[in-house]
Motif scaffolding. Structure first.
Motif, PDB file in Angstrom:
ATOM      1  N   GLU A  38      -6.641   1.645   6.024  1.00 33.14           N
ATOM      2  CA  GLU A  38      -5.237   1.586   5.602  1.00 33.14           C
ATOM      3  C   GLU A  38      -4.637   2.982   5.541  1.00 33.14           C
ATOM      4  O   GLU A  38      -3.473   3.189   5.932  1.00 33.14           O
ATOM      5  N   LEU A  39      -5.407   3.939   5.075  1.00 30.41           N
ATOM      6  CA  LEU A  39      -4.943   5.320   5.006  1.00 30.41           C
ATOM      7  C   LEU A  39      -4.605   5.852   6.389  1.00 30.41           C
ATOM      8  O   LEU A  39      -3.545   6.469   6.590  1.00 30.41           O
ATOM      9  N   GLN A  40      -5.470   5.606   7.355  1.00 30.26           N
ATOM     10  CA  GLN A  40      -5.219   6.079   8.717  1.00 30.26           C
ATOM     11  C   GLN A  40      -3.989   5.410   9.308  1.00 30.26           C
ATOM     12  O   GLN A  40      -3.206   6.039  10.035  1.00 30.26           O
ATOM     13  N   LYS A  41      -3.772   4.136   8.974  1.00 37.06           N
ATOM     14  CA  LYS A  41      -2.580   3.418   9.454  1.00 37.06           C
ATOM     15  C   LYS A  41      -1.309   4.035   8.853  1.00 37.06           C
ATOM     16  O   LYS A  41      -0.316   4.268   9.573  1.00 37.06           O
ATOM     17  N   LEU A  42      -1.329   4.315   7.561  1.00 35.28           N
ATOM     18  CA  LEU A  42      -0.152   4.879   6.896  1.00 35.28           C
ATOM     19  C   LEU A  42       0.137   6.299   7.371  1.00 35.28           C
ATOM     20  O   LEU A  42       1.301   6.704   7.482  1.00 35.28           O
ATOM     21  N   ILE A  43      -0.902   7.067   7.643  1.00 38.15           N
ATOM     22  CA  ILE A  43      -0.714   8.413   8.191  1.00 38.15           C
ATOM     23  C   ILE A  43       0.066   8.344   9.492  1.00 38.15           C
ATOM     24  O   ILE A  43       1.026   9.096   9.709  1.00 38.15           O
ATOM     25  N   LYS A  44      -0.313   7.422  10.342  1.00 40.44           N
ATOM     26  CA  LYS A  44       0.365   7.260  11.633  1.00 40.44           C
ATOM     27  C   LYS A  44       1.798   6.772  11.449  1.00 40.44           C
ATOM     28  O   LYS A  44       2.730   7.302  12.063  1.00 40.44           O
ATOM     29  N   GLU A  45       1.993   5.781  10.595  1.00 39.91           N
ATOM     30  CA  GLU A  45       3.324   5.191  10.400  1.00 39.91           C
ATOM     31  C   GLU A  45       4.316   6.189   9.810  1.00 39.91           C
ATOM     32  O   GLU A  45       5.513   6.122  10.100  1.00 39.91           O
ATOM     33  N   ASN A  46       3.841   7.114   9.003  1.00 41.01           N
ATOM     34  CA  ASN A  46       4.730   8.067   8.328  1.00 41.01           C
ATOM     35  C   ASN A  46       4.936   9.366   9.098  1.00 41.01           C
ATOM     36  O   ASN A  46       5.651  10.247   8.640  1.00 41.01           O
ATOM     37  N   GLY A  47       4.315   9.486  10.263  1.00 42.02           N
ATOM     38  CA  GLY A  47       4.480  10.713  11.039  1.00 42.02           C
ATOM     39  C   GLY A  47       3.703  11.884  10.484  1.00 42.02           C
ATOM     40  O   GLY A  47       4.014  13.045  10.768  1.00 42.02           O
ATOM     41  N   ASP A  48       2.665  11.605   9.693  1.00 43.21           N
ATOM     42  CA  ASP A  48       1.832  12.636   9.088  1.00 43.21           C
ATOM     43  C   ASP A  48       0.940  13.256  10.167  1.00 43.21           C
ATOM     44  O   ASP A  48       0.227  12.537  10.868  1.00 43.21           O
ATOM     45  N   SER A  56       0.849  -1.187   0.000  1.00 44.16           N
ATOM     46  CA  SER A  56       0.000   0.000   0.000  1.00 44.16           C
ATOM     47  C   SER A  56       0.884   1.236   0.000  1.00 44.16           C
ATOM     48  O   SER A  56       2.082   1.149   0.287  1.00 44.16           O
ATOM     49  N   MET A  57       0.272   2.362  -0.306  1.00 46.16           N
ATOM     50  CA  MET A  57       1.057   3.581  -0.491  1.00 46.16           C
ATOM     51  C   MET A  57       0.240   4.806  -0.102  1.00 46.16           C
ATOM     52  O   MET A  57      -0.938   4.916  -0.437  1.00 46.16           O
ATOM     53  N   LEU A  58       0.894   5.725   0.617  1.00 49.85           N
ATOM     54  CA  LEU A  58       0.280   6.980   1.043  1.00 49.85           C
ATOM     55  C   LEU A  58       0.651   8.101   0.079  1.00 49.85           C
ATOM     56  O   LEU A  58       1.788   8.191  -0.382  1.00 49.85           O
ATOM     57  N   TYR A  59      -0.330   8.973  -0.228  1.00 54.14           N
ATOM     58  CA  TYR A  59      -0.077  10.211  -0.948  1.00 54.14           C
ATOM     59  C   TYR A  59      -0.638  11.361  -0.117  1.00 54.14           C
ATOM     60  O   TYR A  59      -1.699  11.220   0.525  1.00 54.14           O
ATOM     61  N   ALA A  60       0.031  12.497  -0.135  1.00 51.69           N
ATOM     62  CA  ALA A  60      -0.408  13.615   0.703  1.00 51.69           C
ATOM     63  C   ALA A  60      -0.119  14.937   0.016  1.00 51.69           C
ATOM     64  O   ALA A  60       0.948  15.123  -0.569  1.00 51.69           O
ATOM     65  N   VAL A 109      -4.698   6.897  -0.540  1.00 50.62           N
ATOM     66  CA  VAL A 109      -4.047   5.610  -0.335  1.00 50.62           C
ATOM     67  C   VAL A 109      -4.267   4.750  -1.573  1.00 50.62           C
ATOM     68  O   VAL A 109      -5.337   4.780  -2.185  1.00 50.62           O
ATOM     69  N   ARG A 110      -3.248   4.015  -1.954  1.00 51.25           N
ATOM     70  CA  ARG A 110      -3.341   3.024  -3.033  1.00 51.25           C
ATOM     71  C   ARG A 110      -3.084   1.658  -2.419  1.00 51.25           C
ATOM     72  O   ARG A 110      -2.110   1.453  -1.690  1.00 51.25           O
ATOM     73  N   LYS A 111      -3.976   0.721  -2.722  1.00 52.45           N
ATOM     74  CA  LYS A 111      -3.812  -0.654  -2.271  1.00 52.45           C
ATOM     75  C   LYS A 111      -4.431  -1.553  -3.326  1.00 52.45           C
ATOM     76  O   LYS A 111      -5.616  -1.397  -3.645  1.00 52.45           O
ATOM     77  N   GLY A 112      -3.640  -2.471  -3.877  1.00 45.11           N
ATOM     78  CA  GLY A 112      -4.132  -3.289  -4.971  1.00 45.11           C
ATOM     79  C   GLY A 112      -4.474  -2.424  -6.164  1.00 45.11           C
ATOM     80  O   GLY A 112      -3.717  -1.528  -6.546  1.00 45.11           O
ATOM     81  N   ASN A 113      -5.650  -2.648  -6.743  1.00 44.72           N
ATOM     82  CA  ASN A 113      -6.075  -1.888  -7.914  1.00 44.72           C
ATOM     83  C   ASN A 113      -6.742  -0.574  -7.573  1.00 44.72           C
ATOM     84  O   ASN A 113      -7.034   0.223  -8.475  1.00 44.72           O
ATOM     85  N   TYR A 114      -6.959  -0.324  -6.278  1.00 41.61           N
ATOM     86  CA  TYR A 114      -7.829   0.783  -5.891  1.00 41.61           C
ATOM     87  C   TYR A 114      -7.091   1.913  -5.190  1.00 41.61           C
ATOM     88  O   TYR A 114      -6.080   1.704  -4.494  1.00 41.61           O
ATOM     89  N   LYS A 115      -7.629   3.099  -5.385  1.00 43.43           N
ATOM     90  CA  LYS A 115      -7.067   4.308  -4.782  1.00 43.43           C
ATOM     91  C   LYS A 115      -8.206   5.152  -4.212  1.00 43.43           C
ATOM     92  O   LYS A 115      -9.174   5.474  -4.917  1.00 43.43           O
TER      93      LYS A 115
END
Length: 505
Positions: free
Chosen positions: A471-481, A394-398, A422-428
């Motif tokens: 997933e987006l909320q998880k990535l926000i936390k992991e990246n220090g956003d 998965s991937m975060l964009y901001a 957030v991008r995960k699989g085929n979906y964003k």
């Protein structure tokens, strides 16, 4: 009588031994050539078969190496997207964990601009025995340059400039910075191409080199050399499938400088002109890349050189009614990313998710160096070599306006607002916030790469939307956003209700 060796002499031998070992280790390593363009979005290479742009030399890189077709920047917190993008590339870290005085220097006193102890990849390779060289655009200040490069020729310090008469300067550790100079007859890419070719032709050291060649094209002003402009007649330019006269709803920085270069609503003719000049500048820069690759071949070092090609961010140019790069749509965050060199598979297009700031650890992986602890991104080497399918799923964009814009009493644009995606699989999933309004967009970016069919309110996609939001909320936390999706404009512009914006208190 015993023979004795003074302790100082013993320590000298040890020190010399360590230096020799380090030099010997470096001498066995491949060279590195990093080619970097400015505002070149993903797909704008002829061999990618997406846009009608002529790039014979970039095509050769695609054929000679591994291209990541799902390669992206994370985003930015300022309309000058180039600067945080380059700061992330240099350090291998998300911009949330980089000092803002490095990537938003306009907001800080002169004495604070660019101050940072973070390790950059040129500095790392220089410390490991490489001779490092830079030319072209440098958008994070002079401090990192002085630490990271053995030689600097024709450096442009800043964000954007004219392409004929680009003001540049040189740096040598022994003499410092030269006075600025310029050549009004040469296109910027040729100035930087000259510097890179000159370095290669004159390089005689046994040590490997790292070259950082950062073009200012195809960033506006879109003023290509005439011979390249003539290659793209305006009336022959195809409009993108997602061309719109204007964006369908209010978003962050939708009236920023980049967006007012042509009037609203966008006309087909005006957008065709912008695209034609954009393609011409890419082709002009491609020619200079060809000169550099030819000079590399002539040194006999081509087979022992890792070549990386990328761009610092994308550009809309009429897509979704936008012109600039201040969004998280594919046209603004997708960038080319190609690796060529020893033991790198040729003519391979890889779909694994990759960030531009993965370059630092990937260069470590490809050269056999241990990745420094300061790096917070992923090594793509196992993916390149076929040992792993992916290094992330998965991937975060901001993106959001610079928070200080609301404190500017002279601002005339519609400040505030932001996006998280957030991008995960085929979906964003894109969550956009502007004033009191939240807008959700869900796209199947494999079936709908132009991001035209919003599935966010379609019943059968609600579980996907829910999963992506988590997933987006998880990535926000992991990246220090610092973004909080539950707050108005993600809480990024929270000031007291009685805050005096005019006097900033």
């Amino acid at each position: 009588m015993r023979n004795t060796i003074p302790i100082v002499l013993i320590l000298s031998f040890v020190f010399l031994g360590l230096c020799t070992t380090k030099a010997q280790e470096a001498s066995k390593k491949p060279n590195i050539l990093f080619l970097f363009t400015d505002d070149q979005r993903g797909g704008t290479i002829g061999a990618m078969d997406k846009y009608d742009v002529k790039t014979p030399n970039m095509d050769k890189l695609v054929q000679s190496g591994t291209s990541f077709t799902n390669s992206y920047i994370l985003g930015a917190t300022t309309a000058a997207v180039c600067s945080p993008s380059r700061a992330m590339l240099m350090t291998g870290r998300p911009y949330f964990t980089i000092e803002p005085n490095v990537y938003a220097q306009f907001a800080f006193p002169k004495e604070e601009e660019g101050k940072s102890d973070l390790l950059t990849f040129p500095e790392f390779f220089k410390d490991h025995g490489y001779t490092t060289f830079a030319t072209g655009k440098q958008h994070n200040g002079e401090i990192w340059l002085e630490r990271g490069f053995s030689h600097i020729k024709s450096a442009f310090i800043g964000g954007m400039t004219t392409h004929f008469g680009t003001k540049v300067k040189d740096y040598e550790p022994a003499t410092g910075w030269s006075a600025p100079y310029f050549d009004k007859e040469k296109f910027s890419s040729e100035v930087f191409g000259d510097a890179a070719v000159g370095f290669l032709k004159n390089y005689k050291e046994a040590k490997p080199f790292l070259m950082y060649v950062a073009f200012t094209a195809p960033h506006d002003p879109r003023t290509p050399p005439k011979e390249y402009e003539e290659m793209y007649p305006q009336d022959k330019i195809k409009l993108p499938k997602n061309f719109m006269p204007q964006h369908p709803f209010e978003i962050a920085d939708d009236k920023i400088r980049d967006e007012v270069l042509i009037p609203f609503p966008r006309t087909e003719t005006a957008v065709q002109k912008e695209i034609a000049d954009y393609y011409a500048m890419i082709t002009a820069t491609d020619h200079q890349i060809g000169r550099i690759l030819k000079a590399l071949e002539e040194t006999g070092q081509a087979d022992n050189t890792i070549i990386v090609f990328s761009g610092d961010n994308g550009l809309a140019l009429g897509q979704h009614g936008l012109l600039g790069k201040q969004s998280v749509y594919e046209h603004s965050v997708n960038v080319p990313l190609i690796f060529c060199g020893p033991q790198i598979p040729k003519n391979k297009k890889n779909k694994a998710l990759a960030y531009l700031h993965d370059v630092f650890p990937t260069l470590c992986g490809l050269t056999g160096f241990e990745i420094p602890s300061s790096v917070q991104s992923k090594d793509l080497t196992p993916v390149i070599k076929g040992e792993k399918k992916e290094v992330r799923n998965s991937m975060l964009y901001a993106y959001n306006s610079w928070p200080g814009d609301l404190l500017n009493p002279k601002q005339t644009w519609n400040a505030g607002g932001g996006h998280r995606a957030v991008r995960k699989g085929n979906y964003k999933l894109i969550v956009s916030a502007k004033h009191d309004v939240f807008t959700y967009q869900l796209f199947d970016v494999v079936k709908d790469p132009w991001e035209l069919k919003n599935l966010a309110e379609v019943k059968k996609y609600q579980n996907i939307r829910k999963d992506l939001l988590q997933e987006l909320q998880k990535l926000i936390k992991e990246n220090g956003d610092p973004a909080d999706l539950s707050k108005k404009e993600f809480g990024l512009f929270d000031y007291p209700e009685d805050f005096d914006f005019k006097n900033k208190k």
